[in-house]
Design a protein around this motif. Sequence first.
Motif, mmCIF file in Angstrom:
data_model
loop_
_atom_site.group_PDB
_atom_site.id
_atom_site.type_symbol
_atom_site.label_atom_id
_atom_site.label_comp_id
_atom_site.label_asym_id
_atom_site.label_seq_id
_atom_site.Cartn_x
_atom_site.Cartn_y
_atom_site.Cartn_z
ATOM 1 N N VAL A 51 27.922 56.277 42.358
ATOM 2 C CA VAL A 51 28.201 54.940 41.830
ATOM 3 C C VAL A 51 28.836 55.087 40.447
ATOM 4 O O VAL A 51 28.523 56.019 39.705
ATOM 5 C CB VAL A 51 26.904 54.088 41.748
ATOM 6 C CG1 VAL A 51 25.874 54.725 40.841
ATOM 7 C CG2 VAL A 51 27.190 52.664 41.319
ATOM 8 N N ALA A 52 29.768 54.200 40.122
ATOM 9 C CA ALA A 52 30.422 54.205 38.816
ATOM 10 C C ALA A 52 30.120 52.896 38.091
ATOM 11 O O ALA A 52 30.175 51.819 38.687
ATOM 12 C CB ALA A 52 31.932 54.384 38.960
ATOM 13 N N PRO A 102 30.880 52.777 45.065
ATOM 14 C CA PRO A 102 30.641 51.416 44.570
ATOM 15 C C PRO A 102 30.780 51.394 43.047
ATOM 16 O O PRO A 102 30.441 52.369 42.368
ATOM 17 C CB PRO A 102 29.195 51.135 44.993
ATOM 18 C CG PRO A 102 28.939 52.047 46.148
ATOM 19 C CD PRO A 102 29.734 53.290 45.848
ATOM 20 N N THR A 103 31.306 50.289 42.508
ATOM 21 C CA THR A 103 31.486 50.164 41.068
ATOM 22 C C THR A 103 30.777 48.914 40.560
ATOM 23 O O THR A 103 30.838 47.850 41.192
ATOM 24 C CB THR A 103 32.976 50.096 40.694
ATOM 25 O OG1 THR A 103 33.612 49.067 41.470
ATOM 26 C CG2 THR A 103 33.670 51.413 40.966
ATOM 27 N N ASN A 117 40.923 41.354 34.326
ATOM 28 C CA ASN A 117 41.455 42.128 35.456
ATOM 29 C C ASN A 117 40.626 43.389 35.687
ATOM 30 O O ASN A 117 40.264 43.719 36.818
ATOM 31 C CB ASN A 117 42.909 42.553 35.187
ATOM 32 C CG ASN A 117 43.890 41.410 35.285
ATOM 33 O OD1 ASN A 117 43.541 40.307 35.666
ATOM 34 N ND2 ASN A 117 45.134 41.676 34.930
ATOM 35 N N LEU A 118 40.339 44.097 34.603
ATOM 36 C CA LEU A 118 39.591 45.348 34.706
ATOM 37 C C LEU A 118 38.202 45.100 35.291
ATOM 38 O O LEU A 118 37.745 45.846 36.159
ATOM 39 C CB LEU A 118 39.487 46.000 33.330
ATOM 40 C CG LEU A 118 38.951 47.427 33.286
ATOM 41 C CD1 LEU A 118 39.884 48.381 34.022
ATOM 42 C CD2 LEU A 118 38.774 47.884 31.841
ATOM 43 N N ALA A 119 37.549 44.048 34.825
ATOM 44 C CA ALA A 119 36.222 43.717 35.348
ATOM 45 C C ALA A 119 36.292 43.363 36.829
ATOM 46 O O ALA A 119 35.503 43.864 37.644
ATOM 47 C CB ALA A 119 35.621 42.566 34.550
ATOM 48 N N LEU A 120 37.241 42.497 37.204
ATOM 49 C CA LEU A 120 37.316 42.012 38.586
ATOM 50 C C LEU A 120 37.825 43.073 39.553
ATOM 51 O O LEU A 120 37.676 42.915 40.768
ATOM 52 C CB LEU A 120 38.209 40.768 38.651
ATOM 53 C CG LEU A 120 37.689 39.544 37.902
ATOM 54 C CD1 LEU A 120 38.662 38.377 38.052
ATOM 55 C CD2 LEU A 120 36.303 39.133 38.395
ATOM 56 N N ALA A 121 38.406 44.153 39.037
ATOM 57 C CA ALA A 121 38.788 45.270 39.908
ATOM 58 C C ALA A 121 37.555 46.031 40.386
ATOM 59 O O ALA A 121 37.625 46.783 41.352
ATOM 60 C CB ALA A 121 39.741 46.213 39.168
ATOM 61 N N SER A 122 36.424 45.840 39.708
ATOM 62 C CA SER A 122 35.165 46.463 40.108
ATOM 63 C C SER A 122 34.586 45.725 41.312
ATOM 64 O O SER A 122 34.944 44.583 41.587
ATOM 65 C CB SER A 122 34.157 46.431 38.946
ATOM 66 O OG SER A 122 34.697 47.017 37.794
ATOM 67 N N ASP A 123 33.656 46.380 42.001
ATOM 68 C CA ASP A 123 33.049 45.770 43.188
ATOM 69 C C ASP A 123 32.040 44.690 42.833
ATOM 70 O O ASP A 123 31.985 43.638 43.474
ATOM 71 C CB ASP A 123 32.348 46.840 44.029
ATOM 72 C CG ASP A 123 33.306 47.896 44.537
ATOM 73 O OD1 ASP A 123 34.399 47.524 44.994
ATOM 74 O OD2 ASP A 123 32.961 49.091 44.472
ATOM 75 N N VAL A 124 31.209 44.963 41.840
ATOM 76 C CA VAL A 124 30.126 44.051 41.455
ATOM 77 C C VAL A 124 30.218 43.823 39.955
ATOM 78 O O VAL A 124 30.199 44.777 39.179
ATOM 79 C CB VAL A 124 28.743 44.637 41.811
ATOM 80 C CG1 VAL A 124 27.624 43.741 41.300
ATOM 81 C CG2 VAL A 124 28.615 44.843 43.321
ATOM 82 N N VAL A 125 30.329 42.560 39.550
ATOM 83 C CA VAL A 125 30.402 42.227 38.128
ATOM 84 C C VAL A 125 29.126 41.504 37.715
ATOM 85 O O VAL A 125 28.732 40.513 38.338
ATOM 86 C CB VAL A 125 31.625 41.331 37.815
ATOM 87 C CG1 VAL A 125 31.701 41.049 36.307
ATOM 88 C CG2 VAL A 125 32.914 41.970 38.303
ATOM 89 N N LEU A 126 28.482 42.009 36.670
ATOM 90 C CA LEU A 126 27.342 41.342 36.053
ATOM 91 C C LEU A 126 27.790 40.824 34.693
ATOM 92 O O LEU A 126 28.461 41.539 33.948
ATOM 93 C CB LEU A 126 26.176 42.313 35.875
ATOM 94 C CG LEU A 126 25.670 43.022 37.133
ATOM 95 C CD1 LEU A 126 24.540 43.977 36.776
ATOM 96 C CD2 LEU A 126 25.204 42.016 38.174
ATOM 97 N N ALA A 127 27.440 39.586 34.366
ATOM 98 C CA ALA A 127 27.866 39.006 33.095
ATOM 99 C C ALA A 127 26.681 38.347 32.409
ATOM 100 O O ALA A 127 25.784 37.809 33.063
ATOM 101 C CB ALA A 127 28.970 37.982 33.317
#
Length: 264
Positions: A51-52, A102-103, A117-127
């Motif tokens: 995982v990244a 998975p990212t 863009n960089l965040a949404l290129a990931s699979d799962v975003v936590l904010a």
Amino acid sequence: MTEARIVYAANNGVARITLANPTRKNAITLDMAASIERICDEIERDRSIGVAVLDAEGNYFCSGADTRDLAASSTDAASDEAVRRTSAVYRSFVRIGQLPTPTICSVIGGAVGAGLNLALASDVVLATPDAVLDSGFLARKIHPGGGHLSLVGRSLGPSGTVALAGLGMAMSGAEAARRGLVHACVDADRMDEEIAAMAKHAAADPDLARAIKNSIRLELGPPSVSLASALEIERGVQMWSLGRKGESGWARKPAKPAVETESS
């Protein structure tokens, strides 16, 4: 002033890519974008990584591409040099999106333009609930780039994409989670704990995590495939995982999965 850079570490199956340009709200420089590409190549080769995680130093995830590079590109926007500059930043989004693991992306404070863009290129975003997710392009009087409309649109659809990018309406982390732009809201002081819980199983079994990620990509696309095709995509990999587990493996009870709480 601290040099803008990317900090990379890989431990116990987890790779961590950290934007480190906090004096400029972690704006992405050309050197940082190139480092992201190289690191993604390394993660792809290192089969011990399951995982990244993508995060940033300080209290703001990413304010976008470095405006000094954008200004330089605006001098002669049709030149080969200007195209090279913008393409270098674009490739960092693509490489994050292409990772075989998975990212998970941690957005604290906010993400704007190329940072979103960089965040949404990931699979799962936590904010964080109070994070500001902002297209930002309209306010700067430039057209979105880097696949921005596609990245936003796959979560928000046409209407939400027009609101965010076409009308410049920013979202809080809480609103973004409600609308599906990010996976969940997590308080900043709980972010590391939440990511560790989410990453646990993938980090412990990198081969399986990569196989599942590949099947998800093949099935859900874009473009997505029919259920019959999905069955065939999954069949061989599931049989591989069954053979690897062996009959004796069923005698052990699986670990309990992490459960999302109201704050997440």
